[in-house]
Design an enzyme around this catalytic site. Structure first.
Site, PDB file in Angstrom:
ATOM      1  CG  HIS A  16      -2.097  -0.944   1.052  1.00  0.00           C
ATOM      2  ND1 HIS A  16      -3.401  -0.553   1.217  1.00  0.00           N
ATOM      3  CD2 HIS A  16      -2.142  -2.247   0.692  1.00  0.00           C
ATOM      4  CE1 HIS A  16      -4.202  -1.594   0.988  1.00  0.00           C
ATOM      5  NE2 HIS A  16      -3.457  -2.627   0.669  1.00  0.00           N
ATOM      6  N   PRO A  18       3.120   3.707  -2.012  1.00  0.00           N
ATOM      7  CG  PRO A  18       1.867   5.645  -2.369  1.00  0.00           C
ATOM      8  CD  PRO A  18       2.321   4.709  -1.302  1.00  0.00           C
ATOM      9  CE  LYS A  20       8.376  -2.235   0.778  1.00  0.00           C
ATOM     10  NZ  LYS A  20       8.037  -3.250   1.782  1.00  0.00           N
ATOM     11  CG  ASP A  46      -3.257  -9.897  10.472  1.00  0.00           C
ATOM     12  OD1 ASP A  46      -3.191  -8.665  10.301  1.00  0.00           O
ATOM     13  OD2 ASP A  46      -4.216 -10.469  11.040  1.00  0.00           O
ATOM     14  CG  ASP A  75       8.684  -9.459   5.014  1.00  0.00           C
ATOM     15  OD1 ASP A  75       8.014  -8.436   5.233  1.00  0.00           O
ATOM     16  OD2 ASP A  75       9.095 -10.200   5.925  1.00  0.00           O
ATOM     17  NE  ARG A 187      14.090  -3.126  -0.651  1.00  0.00           N
ATOM     18  CZ  ARG A 187      14.796  -2.522   0.294  1.00  0.00           C
ATOM     19  NH1 ARG A 187      15.787  -1.720  -0.004  1.00  0.00           N
ATOM     20  NH2 ARG A 187      14.488  -2.708   1.559  1.00  0.00           N
TER      21      ARG A 187
END
Ligand code: IMP
Length: 200
Positions: A16, A18, A20, A46, A75, A187
């Protein structure tokens, strides 16, 4: 059949945030139409798994189940050897609801000092999962090793960057030119692996 992400296709980023989503679009070299789970009004699940890989898969699968589209989730977090891998998957949560990373970094330092350990080794992990509506899921992980420094150094970057000095470098992620961090980060490594597996 070899799984592929065809350039130009639409990918749902299971976030949610933007910022990212923009980062994901850039790390995929602008080759995909990225729409976020937020834009599709999909609720966030969750994060109940116990590993980065587990939570990335959970988020990607959840978004795919609800949207019927190919979804990508990540994640990530900082793990500290002296703290048995904490904060790890709880990295964002250590900053509290106000996302106060000065507080989270302070907590890291206090916890290391409490252990009495001289071991300051730490690593950032990024897990990336892509899920297809038929239930297939591909997941990769990138990791960068380094040391926790104190006090924090540098105003660049985000999160725990000012206390993380990657091995072989004199600057923290918070002090580095963002391009230098992007060239070696957990990443970037995870995206390189994902591209090697799924993109021609
Ligand atoms: P996620 O968005 O649930 O994956 O949470 C990741 C958390 O880990 C972020 O809120 C940051 O605190 C931390 N984190 C992950 N990657 C980095 C990084 O490259 N630099 C600094 N902190 C990071």
């Amino acid at each position: 059949m070899k799984l592929r992400l065809i350039k130009g296709m639409r990918l749902v980023a299971a976030t949610h945030n933007p910022g990212k989503a923009r980062e994901i679009a850039a790390l995929l070299d602008g080759n995909y139409e990225i729409v976020t789970a937020g834009e599709l009004n999909l609720p966030e699940p969750d994060e109940t798994e116990t590993t980065f890989v587990g939570n990335a898969m959970l988020k990607a699968r959840h978004a795919t189940l609800l949207s019927g589209e190919v979804c990508l989730a990540d994640d990530s977090g900082l793990s500290i050897a002296a703290l048995d891998g904490a904060p790890g998957i709880f990295s964002a949560r250590w900053a509290g609801p106000s996302k106060d990373f000065a507080l989270a970094m302070q907590k890291v330092e206090e916890r290391i000092e409490e252990t009495g350990s001289k071991d300051r080794s730490a690593w950032f992990t990024s897990a990336l999962a892509v899920a297809w509506p038929d239930g297939t899921c591909v997941v990769v992980e990138g990791r960068v090793d380094g040391q926790v420094v104190w006090p924090p150094r540098g105003e660049r970057g985000f999160g725990y960057d000012p206390i993380f000095q990657p091995d072989g470098h004199d600057l923290t992620f918070g002090e580095m030119d963002p391009a230098a961090k992007d060239a070696m980060s957990h990443r970037a490594l995870a995206f390189d692996r994902l591209k090697a597996v799924l993109i021609d």
